[in-house]
Design an enzyme around this catalytic site. Structure first.
Site, short mmCIF file in Angstrom:
data_model
loop_
_atom_site.label_atom_id
_atom_site.label_comp_id
_atom_site.label_asym_id
_atom_site.label_seq_id
_atom_site.Cartn_x
_atom_site.Cartn_y
_atom_site.Cartn_z
N GLU A 58 -22.51 -25.14 7.12
CA GLU A 58 -22.02 -25.50 8.44
C GLU A 58 -22.61 -26.86 8.77
OE1 GLU A 58 -19.73 -23.87 9.89
OE2 GLU A 58 -19.84 -22.01 8.71
N ASP A 74 -19.92 -16.36 5.72
CA ASP A 74 -18.73 -16.85 5.04
C ASP A 74 -18.90 -16.81 3.52
OD1 ASP A 74 -17.61 -17.24 7.47
OD2 ASP A 74 -17.53 -19.43 7.38
N ASP A 117 -21.70 -21.84 1.04
CA ASP A 117 -21.00 -22.38 2.20
C ASP A 117 -22.00 -23.14 3.06
OD1 ASP A 117 -18.52 -22.56 3.82
OD2 ASP A 117 -19.74 -21.53 5.32
N HIS A 160 -18.19 -18.88 12.78
CA HIS A 160 -18.44 -19.32 11.41
C HIS A 160 -19.94 -19.35 11.16
CE1 HIS A 160 -14.38 -20.79 10.20
NE2 HIS A 160 -14.21 -20.65 11.50
#
Length: 243
Positions: A9, A158, A7, A153
């Site tokens: 960001e 995640d 994942d 998040h």
């Protein structure tokens, strides 16, 4: 089989407008079992956050100021994912951003698909649950995966949650876990990842004036286009977050 749950960001929604990756989180599965190995880096971007992105991640430019840039970690990152199957939720988003980072780092790095294969759990979920919300939060609720610790998040957090969702989504024997009589090895494969949240994240405090200005801007977009991108994200995600 070696799989990497991945994942990212980012500073915004689209790398084509200059947004950059600010966090990468990966956890390793071997034969569908977590090994405990992971890759996690915060990254310093060369751009500001788009409006709303900081509220989603809790990250700030001040927090990222002393972190490495992508070129500092690219070799280590590619070595970690090399030869694996990457499991990503909404893979087009993350792979697009990572391919852009690789291109900026140098043509010699190629693209993500030059180093690993990719499986998209969002597409898998849409096939299994057509017409339903299939954000990570929605899948956690549907499949019985605990994500109560997910207040903001974070890429590593995640990825750890997605590892549980992926095992549940692909178990083939009920929504989560195995039917009675399954082997001990199979049962072990569905054991939830023990999630430990990364170091404390800075929280962005938003004033009332800033919130009002944000809502006014969204209302103008709604009048022009019928719906703002922010609304689309909220619909795609569960009620608590934007994916």
């Amino acid at each position: 089989m070696r799989q990497i749950i991945l994942d990212t960001e980012t500073t915004g929604l689209n790398w084509k407008t200059g947004n950059r990756v600010v966090e990468i989180g990966c956890v390793e599965l071997v034969e569908r079992r977590p090994t405990g190995n992971h890759f996690h880096r915060y990254l310093k971007p060369d751009c500001d956050f788009e409006q709303g992105a900081q509220e989603v991640t809790g990250l700030t430019l001040e927090f990222l100021a002393d972190k490495p840039v992508f070129t500092d970690v690219v070799d280590e990152f590619l070595e970690f994912i090399r030869g694996a199957e990457l499991i990503i939720h909404n893979a087009a988003f993350d792979v697009g951003f990572l391919d852009n980072e690789l291109a900026l780092a140098g043509a010699q790095y190629g693209r993500i698909l030059d180093h690993a294969t990719v499986e998209d759990t969002l597409l898998m979920a849409r096939q299994r649950f057509p017409g339903q919300r299939n954000s990570l939060d929605a899948l956690c609720k549907r499949l019985g995966v605990d994500n109560s610790h997910r207040q903001l998040h974070g890429a590593l957090l995640d990825a750890q949650i997605l590892s549980d969702v992926y095992i549940a989504l692909t178990s083939g024997q009920g929504e989560i876990g195995f039917d009675e009589g399954a082997s001990a090895a199979q049962a072990q494969a569905t054991t939830s990842f023990k999630v430990t949240a990364p170091s404390a994240r800075p929280r962005v405090q938003v004033s009332g004036d800033e919130l009002a200005a944000h809502e006014a801007r969204l209302e103008k977009l709604r009048k022009k286009a019928g719906k703002a991108v922010w609304d689309v994200m909220l619909e795609e995600e569960a009620a608590t977050a934007v994916a």
